[in-house]
Motif scaffolding. Structure first.
Motif, short mmCIF file in Angstrom:
data_model
loop_
_atom_site.label_atom_id
_atom_site.label_comp_id
_atom_site.label_asym_id
_atom_site.label_seq_id
_atom_site.Cartn_x
_atom_site.Cartn_y
_atom_site.Cartn_z
N ARG A 1 66.17 35.92 53.48
CA ARG A 1 65.20 35.44 54.41
C ARG A 1 63.68 35.70 53.58
O ARG A 1 63.39 37.21 53.44
N TRP A 2 62.81 34.67 53.49
CA TRP A 2 61.36 35.12 53.14
C TRP A 2 60.66 35.66 54.20
O TRP A 2 60.66 35.43 55.43
N LEU A 3 59.77 36.85 53.97
CA LEU A 3 58.91 37.46 54.65
C LEU A 3 57.71 37.72 54.04
O LEU A 3 57.38 37.91 52.90
N TYR A 4 56.61 37.59 54.77
CA TYR A 4 55.31 37.90 54.40
C TYR A 4 55.09 39.66 54.41
O TYR A 4 55.56 40.27 55.13
N THR A 5 54.84 40.08 53.14
CA THR A 5 54.65 41.27 52.92
C THR A 5 53.28 41.93 52.91
O THR A 5 53.31 42.99 53.76
N ARG A 6 52.43 41.34 52.41
CA ARG A 6 51.08 42.12 52.35
C ARG A 6 50.16 41.16 51.89
O ARG A 6 50.32 40.38 51.02
N GLU A 7 48.80 41.70 51.92
CA GLU A 7 47.65 41.09 51.56
C GLU A 7 47.58 41.50 49.92
O GLU A 7 47.44 42.78 49.74
N ALA A 8 47.79 40.71 48.93
CA ALA A 8 47.54 41.33 47.50
C ALA A 8 46.14 41.09 47.33
O ALA A 8 45.58 41.76 46.33
N ARG A 9 45.35 40.12 47.49
CA ARG A 9 43.84 40.03 47.40
C ARG A 9 43.13 39.09 48.43
O ARG A 9 43.71 38.18 48.95
N LEU A 10 42.20 39.81 48.82
CA LEU A 10 41.22 39.01 49.74
C LEU A 10 40.23 38.52 49.15
O LEU A 10 39.38 39.11 48.20
N GLY A 11 39.76 37.10 49.26
CA GLY A 11 38.64 36.59 48.50
C GLY A 11 39.19 35.82 47.46
O GLY A 11 40.30 35.84 47.17
N PRO A 12 38.38 35.10 46.65
CA PRO A 12 38.79 34.11 45.49
C PRO A 12 39.37 34.89 44.60
O PRO A 12 38.84 35.90 44.27
N ALA A 13 40.09 34.13 43.52
CA ALA A 13 40.55 34.91 42.30
C ALA A 13 39.24 35.33 41.46
O ALA A 13 38.01 34.58 41.58
N PRO A 14 39.27 36.39 40.81
CA PRO A 14 37.93 36.98 39.88
C PRO A 14 37.74 35.68 38.87
O PRO A 14 38.70 35.12 38.46
N TYR A 15 36.51 35.66 38.45
CA TYR A 15 35.99 34.63 37.52
C TYR A 15 36.54 34.89 36.19
O TYR A 15 36.43 36.05 35.61
N LYS A 16 37.07 33.98 35.44
CA LYS A 16 37.50 34.22 34.30
C LYS A 16 36.71 33.43 33.40
O LYS A 16 36.79 31.90 33.63
N SER A 17 36.02 33.62 32.43
CA SER A 17 35.25 32.69 31.42
C SER A 17 36.09 31.83 30.40
O SER A 17 37.12 32.50 29.93
N PRO A 18 35.72 30.52 30.42
CA PRO A 18 36.78 29.91 29.67
C PRO A 18 36.63 30.00 28.13
O PRO A 18 37.44 29.65 27.29
N THR A 19 35.52 30.65 27.73
CA THR A 19 35.46 31.20 26.16
C THR A 19 35.41 32.56 25.94
O THR A 19 34.75 33.44 26.92
N PRO A 20 35.90 33.08 24.88
CA PRO A 20 36.11 34.54 24.81
C PRO A 20 34.60 35.19 24.59
O PRO A 20 33.87 34.43 24.23
N LYS A 21 34.49 36.51 25.07
CA LYS A 21 33.31 37.02 24.74
C LYS A 21 33.06 37.57 23.31
O LYS A 21 33.97 37.76 22.91
N VAL A 22 31.85 37.24 22.98
CA VAL A 22 31.36 37.45 21.47
C VAL A 22 31.27 39.15 21.43
O VAL A 22 30.41 39.59 22.31
N GLY A 23 31.94 39.78 20.46
CA GLY A 23 31.54 41.34 20.40
C GLY A 23 30.68 41.39 19.45
O GLY A 23 30.06 40.47 18.75
N ARG A 24 29.71 42.67 19.43
CA ARG A 24 28.55 42.82 18.95
C ARG A 24 28.72 42.82 17.27
O ARG A 24 27.74 42.29 16.44
N ASN A 25 29.89 43.13 17.13
CA ASN A 25 30.15 43.26 15.63
C ASN A 25 30.61 41.89 14.89
O ASN A 25 30.93 41.70 13.66
N ASP A 26 30.90 40.90 15.90
CA ASP A 26 31.39 39.44 15.50
C ASP A 26 30.25 38.53 14.74
O ASP A 26 29.15 39.05 15.03
N PRO A 27 30.84 37.67 14.17
CA PRO A 27 29.70 36.69 13.39
C PRO A 27 28.87 36.11 14.61
O PRO A 27 29.65 35.68 15.94
N CYS A 28 27.92 35.91 14.43
CA CYS A 28 26.71 35.20 15.65
C CYS A 28 27.35 33.76 15.68
O CYS A 28 27.52 33.02 14.80
N PRO A 29 27.61 33.29 17.00
CA PRO A 29 28.04 31.95 17.17
C PRO A 29 26.85 30.96 17.02
O PRO A 29 27.22 29.86 16.82
#
Length: 173
Positions: free
Chosen positions: A130-158
């Motif tokens: 039997r399915w039961l509601y257990t708990r609120e796992a997160r309140l609010g929208p999902a965290p923002y995830k950038s579609p492009t990876p973050k450039v590291g300071r020692n990476d080649p400049c984009p």
């Protein structure tokens, strides 16, 4: 959405189910709420619980919440201040454990003439089939995830200069 009070918000046969599937109430949530059928998935339980909120079926809500399931239902005095109007299910995630799922949803309603939205990611567990509601796992929208990876300071400049990012465009933000 209209904020004008209505006399009876309870779901009715021959009308679309409040859960948003587009099916008629009697072919959607009514059999689950009446105990004639069990929800096959966590999403079906989520939709039935929303419909129970709309129709003030607090016994069903009590019986499908893990913390109170199996305990006697005692109705509370008063009426809820929110009139639920619409449900949007954004995602139904089945985990590696087939008896545990998450449903990401937005429930819309009005309170004191003001439209409100509850965005939640809810956890559900299947216990003894039997399915039961257990708990609120997160309140609010999902965290923002950038579609492009973050450039590291020692990476080649984009920008394509051939320099490290820290020696080129890093400080020019």
């Amino acid at each position: 959405m209209s904020s004008a009070p209505t006399t009876d918000q309870r779901p009715k046969r021959g009308q679309p189910c409040p859960c948003g599937t587009g099916r008629l109430f009697e072919a959607c949530c009514e059999p689950v709420l009446a105990g004639q059928s069990a929800p096959a998935t966590a999403e079906q339980l989520m939709r039935a619980r929303f419909t129970a909120h709309v129709g003030h079926d607090f016994r069903f809500l009590h019986e499908t919440y893990r913390s109170t399931a199996g305990t006697p239902f005692l109705p509370e005095e008063g009426t809820p201040s929110v009139t639920w109007t619409k449900l949007e299910v954004h995602a139904h995630e089945v985990t590696e454990n087939p008896d545990k799922s998450f449903v990401d949803f937005s429930a819309y309603g009005t309170e004191d003439g003001v439209e409100k939205v509850l965005h939640e990611k809810a956890e559900f567990q299947r216990i003894n089939g039997r399915w039961l509601y257990t708990r609120e796992a997160r309140l609010g929208p999902a965290p923002y995830k950038s579609p492009t990876p973050k450039v590291g300071r020692n990476d080649p400049c984009p920008c394509g200069s051939g320099k490290k990012y820290k020696h080129c465009c890093w400080g020019k933000k």
